[in-house]
Enzyme design. Sequence first.
Site, PDB file in Angstrom:
ATOM      1  N   TYR A 127      63.222  38.390  41.404  1.00  0.00           N
ATOM      2  CA  TYR A 127      62.716  37.787  40.268  1.00  0.00           C
ATOM      3  C   TYR A 127      61.401  36.922  41.206  1.00  0.00           C
ATOM      4  O   TYR A 127      60.361  36.702  40.652  1.00  0.00           O
ATOM      5  CB  TYR A 127      63.621  36.690  39.904  1.00  0.00           C
ATOM      6  N   ASP A 152      63.489  34.809  34.596  1.00  0.00           N
ATOM      7  CA  ASP A 152      64.395  33.883  35.223  1.00  0.00           C
ATOM      8  C   ASP A 152      65.638  33.289  33.990  1.00  0.00           C
ATOM      9  O   ASP A 152      65.596  34.169  33.153  1.00  0.00           O
ATOM     10  CB  ASP A 152      63.797  32.660  35.806  1.00  0.00           C
ATOM     11  N   CYS A 158      64.592  25.086  17.386  1.00  0.00           N
ATOM     12  CA  CYS A 158      63.947  26.303  16.539  1.00  0.00           C
ATOM     13  C   CYS A 158      62.816  25.815  15.831  1.00  0.00           C
ATOM     14  O   CYS A 158      61.794  26.426  15.504  1.00  0.00           O
ATOM     15  CB  CYS A 158      64.984  26.999  15.792  1.00  0.00           C
ATOM     16  N   GLU A 195      58.946  28.628  44.201  1.00  0.00           N
ATOM     17  CA  GLU A 195      59.638  29.536  43.747  1.00  0.00           C
ATOM     18  C   GLU A 195      60.759  29.599  44.648  1.00  0.00           C
ATOM     19  O   GLU A 195      62.157  29.885  43.797  1.00  0.00           O
ATOM     20  CB  GLU A 195      59.101  30.925  43.567  1.00  0.00           C
ATOM     21  N   CYS A 238      63.898  26.320  23.755  1.00  0.00           N
ATOM     22  CA  CYS A 238      64.954  27.282  23.531  1.00  0.00           C
ATOM     23  C   CYS A 238      66.163  26.917  24.608  1.00  0.00           C
ATOM     24  O   CYS A 238      66.492  27.585  25.460  1.00  0.00           O
ATOM     25  CB  CYS A 238      64.565  28.637  23.705  1.00  0.00           C
ATOM     26  N   CYS A 248      61.928  35.462  15.579  1.00  0.00           N
ATOM     27  CA  CYS A 248      63.397  35.190  16.461  1.00  0.00           C
ATOM     28  C   CYS A 248      64.569  35.908  15.718  1.00  0.00           C
ATOM     29  O   CYS A 248      64.882  35.178  14.567  1.00  0.00           O
ATOM     30  CB  CYS A 248      63.393  34.067  16.955  1.00  0.00           C
TER      31      CYS A 248
HETATM   32 FE1  SF4 Z   1      65.105  30.169  20.821  1.00  0.00          FE
HETATM   33 FE2  SF4 Z   1      64.757  31.521  18.779  1.00  0.00          FE
HETATM   34 FE3  SF4 Z   1      65.247  29.159  18.337  1.00  0.00          FE
HETATM   35 FE4  SF4 Z   1      62.917  29.917  19.389  1.00  0.00          FE
HETATM   36  S1  SF4 Z   1      63.553  29.977  17.328  1.00  0.00           S
HETATM   37  S2  SF4 Z   1      64.076  28.047  20.030  1.00  0.00           S
HETATM   38  S3  SF4 Z   1      63.354  31.554  20.518  1.00  0.00           S
HETATM   39  S4  SF4 Z   1      66.338  30.477  19.164  1.00  0.00           S
END
Ligand code: SF4
Length: 363
Positions: A135, A153, A212, A52, A205, A221
Amino acid sequence: MAVDSLAAKARNISTNISAHYVDNARNLPWRVPPAQSRLGKLPDPYHVWLSEIMLQQTTVGAVKSYFKKFVQRWPSVHDLADAEEADVLAAWAGLGYYARARNLHKCAVQVSKNAKGIFPKKESELLQLPGVGAYTAAAIAAIAFGERAVVVDANIERLVARLFAIDTPLPKGKSEIRYKMDLVTPGEDAGDFAQACMDIGASICTAKKPKCEICPVQMDCTARRLDRAEEFPVKPSRKQKPVRKARFFWVEEKGKLLLSTRADKGMLAGMRCLPDDNWSARQDGNAEPPIAANWVVFENVIQHIFTHFSVEVDLAVYRGEKIVTNNDDNIWWPLEQIEQAGLPTLYAKAVRWMVKKKQEDET
Ligand code: SF4
């Protein structure tokens, strides 16, 4: 969003992220795979802490080899505590942010001598250790000790900002992101959950072109639903970084290169380096050579970017007679073994530039 629907969304996110981790966890040298952590096996706190600290402002790809090198050389926190600080700094060379390496050594000494090598479990106690911020304390408490801690993070920040389409610009938006991360963090296995979020942030992401279509939380999301994923987290407006000027001095004799040591305080404190002109994060160097002689100056041979500023480096090459140095901080280092000198990255870059130039001049 109504309280009930927010709670339901948080539950879905939590369940889907935890389930995704079981088969998709990244295999990292400091981790315990989910199949074992589910049976109650936790990673070595020394490994979690070391990784870390290394991961602060450095990528996983860059950290892996350093982590292996450190645990091979110093298998326990006692071994690291017994090491010379200069050796730790040299082994750290290339990872940047050398204050981290100094604090790493200080922290190892503290845990080894005052706590018989046992890291504290609670976030509040971890926070008292040198180099351990909010963190890192949360990550160690959750990952190494299974405590419920809210870990945020940069990868998690991006993931959560998108899941909830948080449009308050950073850094102000951080408190809302933390609040939402608290909502989705489960009561058990918070360490695996945090690592699962880190993995999704790092590989699905992503900052640019998030995937997505394969994301386990796509149904919950908000940014995806709005087709605005790349807009989150909302960044503050950018300030221009200052540019500092520095001059390094190249003195070579019989295959050996003259090296010096940075001052005890400030940028790259105590690090081995090429003699330089006392540049710092706050001001340009004075461009004055260590002795009056015939120097040939190559301007702006490298640029290096730090977090808050960048530096442009001139390299001055000594063309005088045999040099005599009485400075205790100076040593002659075989140029062939310069990779082992542990020079900070920008000095190593300058050395590589000069070695290449010499080779080109000879052909
Ligand atoms: Fe990121 Fe939302 Fe796409 Fe998943 S759906 S990769 S959380 S933007």
